[in-house]
Design an enzyme around this catalytic site. Structure first.
Site, PDB file in Angstrom:
ATOM      1  CE  LYS A 172      -1.688   2.773   3.107  1.00 56.85           C
ATOM      2  NZ  LYS A 172      -1.652   4.035   2.347  1.00 56.85           N
ATOM      3  N   GLY A 225       6.879   5.517   8.224  1.00 51.92           N
ATOM      4  CA  GLY A 225       6.008   6.693   8.307  1.00 51.92           C
ATOM      5  C   GLY A 225       6.223   7.382   9.645  1.00 51.92           C
ATOM      6  CB  SER A 226       4.246   9.893  11.432  1.00 56.30           C
ATOM      7  OG  SER A 226       3.047   9.224  11.772  1.00 56.30           O
ATOM      8  N   GLY A 230       3.057   4.821  13.408  1.00 53.71           N
ATOM      9  CA  GLY A 230       3.791   3.581  13.675  1.00 53.71           C
ATOM     10  C   GLY A 230       3.398   2.951  14.996  1.00 53.71           C
ATOM     11  CD  GLU A 247      13.589   1.722   9.993  1.00 44.04           C
ATOM     12  OE1 GLU A 247      13.917   2.810  10.518  1.00 44.04           O
ATOM     13  OE2 GLU A 247      14.110   0.653  10.300  1.00 44.04           O
ATOM     14  CB  CYS A 281      13.313   9.482   8.207  1.00 44.98           C
ATOM     15  SG  CYS A 281      12.029   8.847   7.219  1.00 44.98           S
ATOM     16  CD  GLU A 382      10.165  13.398  11.697  1.00 41.51           C
ATOM     17  OE1 GLU A 382       9.095  12.815  11.965  1.00 41.51           O
ATOM     18  OE2 GLU A 382      11.084  12.870  11.040  1.00 41.51           O
TER      19      GLU A 382
HETATM   20  C1  UN1 Z   1      13.968   8.542   4.423  1.00 38.19           C
HETATM   21  O1  UN1 Z   1      14.183   9.708   4.645  1.00 38.19           O
HETATM   22  O2  UN1 Z   1      12.928   8.019   4.814  1.00 38.19           O
HETATM   23  O3  UN1 Z   1      19.762   8.263   3.622  1.00 38.19           O
HETATM   24  C2  UN1 Z   1      14.877   7.677   3.633  1.00 38.19           C
HETATM   25  C3  UN1 Z   1      18.958   8.896   2.940  1.00 38.19           C
HETATM   26  C4  UN1 Z   1      18.223   8.176   1.837  1.00 38.19           C
HETATM   27  C5  UN1 Z   1      17.016   7.496   2.372  1.00 38.19           C
HETATM   28  C6  UN1 Z   1      16.162   8.348   3.255  1.00 38.19           C
HETATM   29  N1  UN1 Z   1      19.100   7.226   1.213  1.00 38.19           N
HETATM   30  O4  UN1 Z   1      18.743  10.066   3.123  1.00 38.19           O
END
Ligand code: UN1
Length: 492
Positions: A172, A225-226, A230, A247, A281, A382
Site C-alpha cells: 500500500k 512513516g510517522s 507507527g 521505521e 527521516c 520532528e
Molecule cells: C527517508 O528519509 O525516509 O539516507 C529515507 C537517505 C536516503 C534514504 C532516506 N538514502 O537520506
C-alpha cells in the site's frame, strides 16, 4: 487518468466509489486520480498472494532473484522516466529523483545477489553422527506500507528482500504518491512475476492499512512513516501477534567541532537539511556547534544559503523543491512561529513563499534559527521541512548529550579532523546511522537502515538485515546414527 490496483497479475478497479486526486506539489495541477480501495480489495489481494506463495517458495532462490535482475534492468532503462514521474508527484528536485530511482536499482541488483546467498549456519552437533544447520524460511504473505517522501526507494528496501526470500506481498503506497507504485507494478507485470507474488492496493491508511494489519493471513507488516502512526500499527499488529517492522521519525543532528573544515560542514549541513526540502527521516534538523566556531559557521551557512534556488524540481537549476501539500506548509510554519515564541533567533527564512513562478505550489523558504535551546520544541520535535536549529555547546561530551536528548535516534553526524573525537562520537551517538565528515543523509542500500528509540522497534530496512524481517530462522538437525540420541543427556 485513473490508477487501478494490481492484484493477482491483473489490473483491477477497486470496489469503493471514492477517488482521491494526486496533485503536483510544485504547481497544484492534478496528475491523476486514484480509487480508494477497501477491505474486500485487500482480502482479494491476500487470497491471491497466499495462493501464489506456496509455489513461489518452491522456486529456487537464484531463480526468484532472476526476476529482480530483470526488474533492476527495466528500472535502469526507464530511470529518466521514473525520475520525472517521481518529481512530479512528490516534488523533490529531479537530480534527487534520479538518485532515488538509482537507490531502487541498486537494491534490485543487491537483493538479486542474495538469491545465491541467503546464508544460514552449519554448526557441529554435540552428538556423534548428527548434522546441525539453520536456514532462512519464507514467512508467507507480507504487508508493506510506504511513505510519500521516498515513493520508490523505500518500497524496494522492503519488497525486494521479501520476494527473494520466498514471500509474496501486498503493497500500500501513500495516497499522495501512488504513481510510482503504478510504474513499479507495470514493471512487475512486464518481467512476468507469477500472478499474486506482487500486489499493489491503493488506498488510505485508515481503510487499507488497517485491513492489512488485521488480516489473519498477513504475517508481517513493514511500515515506514510517522512515529504516531507507527505506534498505532505496532499496537494493532501486536494484538494480532504480527511481526511489525517500523521505521519512523528522526530529529537528526550535525555536530560541528572547533577543528572542523567549516566550508565542508556548511555544505554538508545544507545538503542534508534542505535536500528533499527537509522531508527526509534522515534530514538534518539540528546543528550542534562548538562555541568557538559558531559565528563563523553561521556566516558560512548564510552565505551558502543565498545560492539555494527554489522552485519546480523539474527545472534542473532548482535546488529546493516544494513540500508535499498545504498541511505540511502549515505544520512547518507553525513550528517557525513556535521557535520565535521560544526565543530562538531567526537568521534567515521563516516564510511561506509565493510569487508568479511558484503559483499553485507549496513552497517554504529555507530557514535558519540560532541560539536555540537544546530542550525547546523546535530542537526536540520532528518538523519535516527546511528548518535548521543551531545549538551552541562547549565540548564533545555536551554535543553528544544534546544529540542523544531527543526521543528519536535515526541519523547523526560529526565534523572534526580529530580521529579520537570521531571514534568516540561514533561509539556514543545513540542513532542507527552515524556519519563522520558528511551530513546526516545519504544512506547506502547495502547497510542496515533504521534507528534507535522512537525511530524504530529494533528492526532494519535495507542491507542483509532486511532479510531478518522477511524470514524465519529454521534450525534443522539430522541424526544419521540410527539410534535415539538425547541432546544434553547422552554424552557418548
Ligand atoms: C527517508 O528519509 O525516509 O539516507 C529515507 C537517505 C536516503 C534514504 C532516506 N538514502 O537520506
Amino acid at each position: 487518468m485513473k490508477l487501478n490496483n494490481y492484484i493477482n497479475g491483473s489490473w483491477q478497479d477497486a470496489g469503493g466509489a471514492d477517488y482521491t486526486a494526486v496533485v503536483n506539489p510544485a504547481n497544484g495541477e492534478t496528475l491523476c486520480e486514484v480509487r480508494l480501495s477497501g477491505m474486500q480489495d485487500v482480502d482479494e489481494a491476500v487470497k491471491a498472494a497466499k495462493r501464489a506463495q506456496k509455489e513461489w517458495a518452491l522456486v529456487p532462490a537464484p531463480k526468484r532473484a532472476d526476476y529482480l535482475y530483470e526488474i533492476g534492468r527495466l528500472m535502469k532503462e526507464r530511470k529518466e522516466h521514473l525520475a520525472q514521474v517521481l518529481t512530479k508527484e512528490m516534488g523533490k528536485v529531479i537530480e534527487e529523483g534520479r538518485g532515488e530511482v538509482q537507490e531502487g536499482i541498486d537494491m534490485a541488483f543487491y537483493m538479486a545477489g542474495e538469491g545465491r546467498r541467503l546464508f544460514g549456519e552449519t554448526v557441529p552437533s554435540e552428538l556423534k553422527d548428527k548434522f546441525a544447520m539453520s536456514v532462512r524460511a519464507p514467512i508467507g504473505v507480507v504487508g508493506l506500507i510506504t511513505p510519500w517522501n521516498f515513493p520508490v526507494a523505500i518500497a524496494t528496501w522492503k519488497s525486494f528482500p521479501a520476494i527473494v526470500a520466498g514471500n509474496t506481498f501486498i503493497w500500500k503506497p501513500a495516497t499522495e504518491t501512488p504513481m510510482m507504485a503504478y510504474e513499479m507494478a507495470k514493471i512487475f507485470d512486464e518481467v512476468g512475476l507469477p500472478p499474486g507474488v506482487a500486489n499493489v492496493v491503493f488506498g488510505s491508511g485508515g481503510e487499507v492499512g488497517t485491513a492489512m494489519i488485521e488480516h489473519p493471513d498477513i504475517r508481517v507488516i513493514s511500515f515506514t512513516g510517522s512515529t504516531e502512526t507507527g505506534r498505532h500499527v505496532a499496537e494493532l499488529g501486536g494484538r494480532h501477534l504480527k511481526k511489525v517492522s517500523l521505521e519512523m521519525g528522526g530529529k537528526n543532528a550535525v555536530i560541528v567541532m572547533n577543528d572542523a573544515d567549516l566550508d565542508l560542514a556548511a555544505e554538508g549541513i545544507l545538503w542534508s537539511a534542505f535536500g528533499t526540502a527537509g522531508q527526509r527521516c534522515t534530514a538534518c534538523s539540528r546543528v550542534i556547534v562548538h562555541r568557538d566556531v559558531k559565528k563563523e559557521l553561521e556566516e558560512r551557512l548564510l552565505e551558502q544559503m543565498k545560492g539555494l534556488t527554489i522552485g519546480d524540481g523539474l527545472d534542473e537549476s532548482v535546488k529546493v523543491g516544494p513540500v508535499i501539500n498545504a498541511s505540511a506548509l502549515e505544520k512547518i510554519h507553525g513550528y517557525v512561529e513556535i521557535g520565535k515564541k521560544e526565543g530562538a533567533k531567526l537568521l534567515a527564512g521563516g516564510n511561506v513563499l509565493e510569487g508568479d513562478s511558484l503559483k499553485g505550489g507549496y513552497y517554504y523558504e529555507p530557514t535558519l534559527f540560532t541560539d536555540v535551546k537544546w530542550d525547546s520544541r523546535i530542537a526536540q520535535e520532528e518538523i519535516f521541512g527546511p528548518v535548521i536549529s543551531l545549538i551552541e555547546v562547549d565540548s564533545l561530551d555536551e554535543a553528544i548529550e544534546v544529540n542523544n536528548s531527543v526521543a528519536y535516534g535515526l541519523s547523526s553526524s560529526i565534523f572534526t579532523r580529530d580521529v579520537n573525537q570521531a571514534f568516540r562520537a561514533q561509539r556514543d551517538l545513540d542513532t542507527g546511522i552515524v556519519y563522520v565528515n558528511a551530513g546526516t543523509t545519504g544512506a547506502e542500500i547495502h547497510l542496515p537502515f533504521g534507528g534507535t528509540k522512537g525511530t524504530g522497534n529494533g528492526h532494519r530496512d535495507s542491507g542483509v538485515a532486511a532479510l531478518d524481517v522477511f524470514t524465519e530462522w529454521k534450525s534443522i538437525y539430522v541424526d544419521y546414527s540410527g539410534k535415539l540420541q538425547r541432546a544434553q543427556i547422552d554424552t557418548e
